[in-house]
Design a protein around this motif. Structure first.
Motif, PDB file in Angstrom:
ATOM      1  N   ALA A  99       8.374  19.962 -29.952  1.00 33.83           N
ATOM      2  CA  ALA A  99       7.776  19.864 -28.075  1.00 33.83           C
ATOM      3  C   ALA A  99       8.944  19.842 -27.186  1.00 33.83           C
ATOM      4  O   ALA A  99       8.892  20.722 -26.393  1.00 33.83           O
ATOM      5  CB  ALA A  99       6.719  19.079 -27.658  1.00 33.83           C
ATOM      6  N   LEU A 100       9.681  19.085 -27.703  1.00 36.95           N
ATOM      7  CA  LEU A 100      10.752  19.480 -26.342  1.00 36.95           C
ATOM      8  C   LEU A 100      11.863  20.664 -27.008  1.00 36.95           C
ATOM      9  O   LEU A 100      12.452  21.421 -25.847  1.00 36.95           O
ATOM     10  CB  LEU A 100      11.858  18.070 -26.904  1.00 36.95           C
TER      11      LEU A 100
ATOM     12  N   GLN B 222      -0.489  32.773 -23.251  1.00 36.33           N
ATOM     13  CA  GLN B 222      -1.169  32.233 -24.215  1.00 36.33           C
ATOM     14  C   GLN B 222       0.731  32.320 -25.588  1.00 36.33           C
ATOM     15  O   GLN B 222       0.055  31.307 -26.651  1.00 36.33           O
ATOM     16  CB  GLN B 222      -1.175  33.846 -25.119  1.00 36.33           C
ATOM     17  N   THR B 223       1.902  32.095 -25.343  1.00 35.97           N
ATOM     18  CA  THR B 223       2.762  31.541 -25.576  1.00 35.97           C
ATOM     19  C   THR B 223       2.626  30.445 -25.956  1.00 35.97           C
ATOM     20  O   THR B 223       3.211  29.445 -26.456  1.00 35.97           O
ATOM     21  CB  THR B 223       4.311  32.533 -25.093  1.00 35.97           C
ATOM     22  N   VAL B 224       2.453  29.753 -24.872  1.00 39.00           N
ATOM     23  CA  VAL B 224       2.640  28.234 -24.224  1.00 39.00           C
ATOM     24  C   VAL B 224       1.729  27.864 -25.535  1.00 39.00           C
ATOM     25  O   VAL B 224       1.665  26.831 -25.851  1.00 39.00           O
ATOM     26  CB  VAL B 224       2.651  27.925 -22.944  1.00 39.00           C
ATOM     27  N   LEU B 225       0.339  28.650 -25.353  1.00 35.35           N
ATOM     28  CA  LEU B 225      -1.111  27.853 -25.935  1.00 35.35           C
ATOM     29  C   LEU B 225      -0.248  27.466 -27.820  1.00 35.35           C
ATOM     30  O   LEU B 225      -0.923  27.181 -28.252  1.00 35.35           O
ATOM     31  CB  LEU B 225      -2.101  28.408 -25.313  1.00 35.35           C
ATOM     32  N   ALA B 226      -0.230  29.131 -28.011  1.00 35.01           N
ATOM     33  CA  ALA B 226       0.119  28.515 -29.325  1.00 35.01           C
ATOM     34  C   ALA B 226       1.376  27.735 -29.654  1.00 35.01           C
ATOM     35  O   ALA B 226       1.270  27.134 -31.055  1.00 35.01           O
ATOM     36  CB  ALA B 226       1.625  30.296 -29.619  1.00 35.01           C
ATOM     37  N   LYS B 227       2.310  27.495 -29.059  1.00 38.22           N
ATOM     38  CA  LYS B 227       3.206  26.465 -29.221  1.00 38.22           C
ATOM     39  C   LYS B 227       2.711  24.950 -28.716  1.00 38.22           C
ATOM     40  O   LYS B 227       2.809  24.515 -29.876  1.00 38.22           O
ATOM     41  CB  LYS B 227       4.344  26.704 -28.267  1.00 38.22           C
ATOM     42  N   LEU B 228       1.685  24.994 -27.787  1.00 34.81           N
ATOM     43  CA  LEU B 228       1.055  23.783 -27.444  1.00 34.81           C
ATOM     44  C   LEU B 228       0.164  22.956 -28.988  1.00 34.81           C
ATOM     45  O   LEU B 228      -0.197  22.292 -29.607  1.00 34.81           O
ATOM     46  CB  LEU B 228       0.274  23.614 -26.207  1.00 34.81           C
ATOM     47  N   LEU B 229      -0.186  24.420 -29.401  1.00 38.65           N
ATOM     48  CA  LEU B 229      -0.874  24.384 -30.629  1.00 38.65           C
ATOM     49  C   LEU B 229      -0.569  23.962 -32.024  1.00 38.65           C
ATOM     50  O   LEU B 229      -0.829  22.925 -32.973  1.00 38.65           O
ATOM     51  CB  LEU B 229      -2.483  25.776 -31.427  1.00 38.65           C
ATOM     52  N   ASN B 230       0.769  24.689 -32.047  1.00 40.80           N
ATOM     53  CA  ASN B 230       1.595  24.380 -33.131  1.00 40.80           C
ATOM     54  C   ASN B 230       1.790  22.736 -33.156  1.00 40.80           C
ATOM     55  O   ASN B 230       1.530  21.921 -34.301  1.00 40.80           O
ATOM     56  CB  ASN B 230       2.086  25.307 -32.978  1.00 40.80           C
TER      57      ASN B 230
ATOM     58  N   VAL C  51       2.063  13.302 -22.423  1.00 42.92           N
ATOM     59  CA  VAL C  51       3.575  12.883 -22.953  1.00 42.92           C
ATOM     60  C   VAL C  51       3.230  14.318 -23.406  1.00 42.92           C
ATOM     61  O   VAL C  51       5.377  15.156 -22.628  1.00 42.92           O
ATOM     62  CB  VAL C  51       3.309  11.656 -23.783  1.00 42.92           C
ATOM     63  N   PHE C  52       2.665  14.728 -23.977  1.00 40.96           N
ATOM     64  CA  PHE C  52       3.386  16.081 -24.865  1.00 40.96           C
ATOM     65  C   PHE C  52       3.968  16.930 -24.278  1.00 40.96           C
ATOM     66  O   PHE C  52       4.395  18.094 -23.620  1.00 40.96           O
ATOM     67  CB  PHE C  52       2.783  16.774 -26.087  1.00 40.96           C
ATOM     68  N   ALA C  53       3.049  17.670 -23.357  1.00 41.70           N
ATOM     69  CA  ALA C  53       2.852  18.111 -21.722  1.00 41.70           C
ATOM     70  C   ALA C  53       3.929  18.127 -20.905  1.00 41.70           C
ATOM     71  O   ALA C  53       4.454  19.063 -20.832  1.00 41.70           O
ATOM     72  CB  ALA C  53       1.815  18.320 -21.277  1.00 41.70           C
ATOM     73  N   TRP C  54       4.388  17.315 -20.898  1.00 43.12           N
ATOM     74  CA  TRP C  54       5.558  16.872 -20.267  1.00 43.12           C
ATOM     75  C   TRP C  54       7.062  17.188 -20.852  1.00 43.12           C
ATOM     76  O   TRP C  54       8.004  17.988 -20.400  1.00 43.12           O
ATOM     77  CB  TRP C  54       5.272  14.902 -20.283  1.00 43.12           C
ATOM     78  N   PHE C  55       6.952  16.592 -21.818  1.00 42.58           N
ATOM     79  CA  PHE C  55       7.828  17.422 -22.449  1.00 42.58           C
ATOM     80  C   PHE C  55       7.683  18.874 -23.068  1.00 42.58           C
ATOM     81  O   PHE C  55       9.007  19.557 -23.407  1.00 42.58           O
ATOM     82  CB  PHE C  55       8.040  17.267 -24.777  1.00 42.58           C
ATOM     83  N   MET C  56       6.957  19.718 -23.416  1.00 42.84           N
ATOM     84  CA  MET C  56       7.314  21.281 -22.990  1.00 42.84           C
ATOM     85  C   MET C  56       7.043  21.410 -21.763  1.00 42.84           C
ATOM     86  O   MET C  56       8.721  22.140 -21.240  1.00 42.84           O
ATOM     87  CB  MET C  56       4.917  21.846 -23.266  1.00 42.84           C
ATOM     88  N   LEU C  57       6.719  20.591 -20.131  1.00 42.88           N
ATOM     89  CA  LEU C  57       7.549  21.010 -19.021  1.00 42.88           C
ATOM     90  C   LEU C  57       8.904  21.467 -18.798  1.00 42.88           C
ATOM     91  O   LEU C  57       9.665  22.175 -18.738  1.00 42.88           O
ATOM     92  CB  LEU C  57       6.698  20.278 -18.303  1.00 42.88           C
ATOM     93  N   VAL C  58       9.224  20.189 -19.567  1.00 46.17           N
ATOM     94  CA  VAL C  58      11.361  19.943 -20.071  1.00 46.17           C
ATOM     95  C   VAL C  58      11.749  21.105 -20.639  1.00 46.17           C
ATOM     96  O   VAL C  58      12.634  22.038 -19.562  1.00 46.17           O
ATOM     97  CB  VAL C  58      11.107  18.376 -19.874  1.00 46.17           C
TER      98      VAL C  58
END
Lengths: 286, 311
Positions: free
Chosen positions: B106-107, B131-139, B205-212
């Motif tokens: 995620a980071l 789509q890209t962010v969603l794919a990364k999130l699902l992964n 928390v993981f969404a925060w990691f992705m935002l960072v």
């Protein structure tokens, strides 16, 4: 010919630095357009705006799309090589082909494989294991197998040796270009692309210094190598610029008739690099 | 087998994006749990075979035969509970490994592509930032933990087989003792629902990691943790409260799912095996939906920022 790119009052600032200042531009279908300018003149900023990669002010229309908000739609029609570093290092050549096939409806896998078969690129290797020349060939193979309307090349041959550079442009013309397609190129090796361009755009400090067809340039811009006794006369006829090299002085003229110049000495066509230097000096009113 | 699942079949953008995640994060998705499982198997075999057949449970040391004898003496219900607990605990090394993979993937999710300039290549493809962010999130939230659960299942089967071998030459039946008393399908189903619920609870928390990861110029890990640590410190010093620390802690540990109505700590046991229904019931808590709302806002910001970033 149809217009495919229109920009009106296109501006872009990074903090207090204005990278593009009210640029107006039209590009028509079927052209090979060279975008020429010094480092930091705004070439890449202009291309990034056209590609929807950065926010901008003003109006920009590319193939009927607003690039920034419709980037994903636009990218179905535009291909883009920025420089060799952009392919991810961890991807295998075969995976890169799979990926592009997955996201591009018009991707022709056979074409890409056929193209790569003509090179020494191994399909099962990762990008990081390939030489710089090979990486460009992979990128080119991917791009040319997409049925795109516009191809944008931002310093595509940076860091390549002359053999690869020649091959690159040769393949571009042979395998990609036709009258339905348009190519935008920026490069520092102006001389190498001079003979393939049909239109040039000179950018200086975020403004368009000159936009013209190659024919217009050959008609209007000339180099005069005056005979020794005519140097002062040439200087007096308000040349756009003057250059001295190894004791020979030459002048670049804009909009002076060829017959008139021929009275003073040898007249030849101006090279883009000389024209570039002339325009960048800023001592003309073009 | 895997090669056939992950073969792209022509034009299918979202599948291509998920494949990209697999190719890029093969180590986090596949290699890490495989290696942890392999090491655990080797350790078990070594400890059973060479090191005096001693197994430590609850601080006591048993040989395997003693343990079997001990267990056989108990009631069927107790045996079953014990076996299931052992099987549950046996998943921890792999799942903890997978958790770290989730955090670091995620980071790096929106940071690595900027660091190696490949973002320009990805952005030259006709897929949206959404789509890209969603794919990364699902992964991160589904693929990594699900593959890990697959490995834990293999590991559990391995444990039962090894256990069965050790009953050879004794009077005890491996079937009665191990296979029929463990409820492996229910256990796996429980793990799967737990994992899905965990991913949803931990999503903010993981969404925060992705935002960072989309903002960070360098070291997303530091940017993700230090400001948060400072806020926690600030909150403790000036407000004498610990809401933020609690929020993060509860969500990262999955405490909300295991916790019953009695409150944190009272009925909380890592060994307590929830039924799949109990896992899903944690969605009835309002905090669950508040968390999802926060996650959605953070992800929306991440998508907008990825749209803006070109290098």
């Amino acid at each position: 010919m149809t217009t495919i790119i229109t920009a009106q009052n296109l501006s872009k600032s990074f903090g207090s630095f204005q990278a593009l200042k009210n640029v107006n531009l039209t590009i028509k279908k079927g052209q090979i357009v060279g975008i020429i300018g010094a480092n930091g003149a705004g070439k890449t900023t202009l291309l990034n705006s056209i590609l929807g990669l950065s926010v901008y002010d003003g109006d920009l229309n590319v193939l009927g799309f607003d690039p920034y908000s419709q980037r994903d739609e636009l990218m179905k029609e535009i291909c883009f090589i920025s420089d060799v570093a952009t392919l991810p290092k961890w991807i295998k050549v075969s995976e890169a082909i799979d990926f592009v096939e997955g996201v591009h409806k018009s991707f022709d896998r056979k074409k890409a494989l056929a193209f790569l078969a003509g090179t020494t690129v191994p399909l099962d290797k990762k990008i990081r294991q390939l030489s710089k020349g090979m990486v460009v060939q992979v990128h080119l193979a991917l791009i040319m197998s997409i049925d795109a309307k516009i191809l944008v090349l931002d310093e595509p041959t940076l860091g390549l040796d002359i053999i690869y550079r020649k091959k690159f442009y040769h393949q571009l013309l042979e395998d990609f270009f036709d009258e339905d397609r348009t190519i935008l190129i920026t490069t520092h090796q102006v001389d190498e692309i001079e003979n393939i361009l049909s239109q040039v755009i000179f950018i200086r400090e975020g403004e368009i210094a000159l936009e013209a067809d190659m024919e217009e340039i050959t008609e209007n811009w000339m180099v005069l190598n005056p005979t020794a006794d005519n140097i002062d006369a040439a200087r007096a006829s308000s040349p756009a610029s003057e250059q001295s090299l190894l004791g020979r002085t030459s002048f670049i003229f804009n909009g002076v008739s060829r017959a008139e110049l021929e009275k003073l000495g040898d007249v030849s066509r101006v090279s883009l690099s000389d024209l570039f230097v002339t325009l960048m000096k800023g001592d003309n009113d073009a | 087998m895997i090669a056939s699942i992950i073969k792209p079949g022509g034009y299918n953008p979202f599948k291509a994006l998920m494949l990209r995640e697999y190719w890029e994060n093969r180590r986090a998705i596949f290699t890490t749990p495989l290696v942890i499982m392999g090491l655990s198997m080797v350790l078990i075999i070594i400890s059973m075979g060479l090191l005096g057949r001693a197994i430590h449970i609850d601080g006591q040391s048993y040989t395997l035969n003693e343990m079997i004898a001990n267990m056989s003496a108990q009631k069927a219900q107790n045996i079953s509970t014990h076996i299931n607990q052992i099987l549950m605990v046996s998943t921890l090394p792999i799942m903890i490994g997978a958790w770290f993979c989730m955090v670091f993937t995620a980071l790096g999710s929106l940071y690595d592509e900027r660091k190696d300039n490949s973002i320009l290549f990805w952005k030259s493809m006709p897929v949206s930032d959404l789509q890209t962010v969603l794919a990364k999130l699902l992964n991160v939230m589904l693929v990594i933990p699900f593959v890990a659960i697959g490995f834990t299942f293999i590991f559990q089967i391995f444990l039962l087989i090894v256990g069965s071998f050790s009953t050879l030459g004794t009077d005890y039946s491996a079937w009665d003792l191990l296979w029929s008393s463990s409820n492996l399908p229910l256990l796996v189903f429980s793990e799967l629902t737990y994992m899905v619920m965990y991913s949803l609870w931990a999503l903010p928390v993981f969404a925060w990691f992705m935002l960072v990861s989309v903002i960070a110029k360098r070291s997303p890990l530091l940017l993700a943790t230090i400001p948060v640590a400072l806020v926690i410190l600030f909150e403790t010093l000036f407000f004498h409260s610990e809401y933020l620390a609690r929020f993060i802690g509860m969500r990262l540990t999955g405490a909300h799912i295991l916790q019953t109505d009695n409150g944190f700590g009272q009925n909380f046991s890592i060994l307590g095996i929830n039924t799949p229904l109990e896992n899903i019931q944690s969605a009835a808590k309002p905090e669950f939906w508040i968390g999802l709302g926060i996650a959605a806002a953070l992800l929306y910001a991440a998508i907008l920022l990825r749209k803006r970033s070109s290098l």
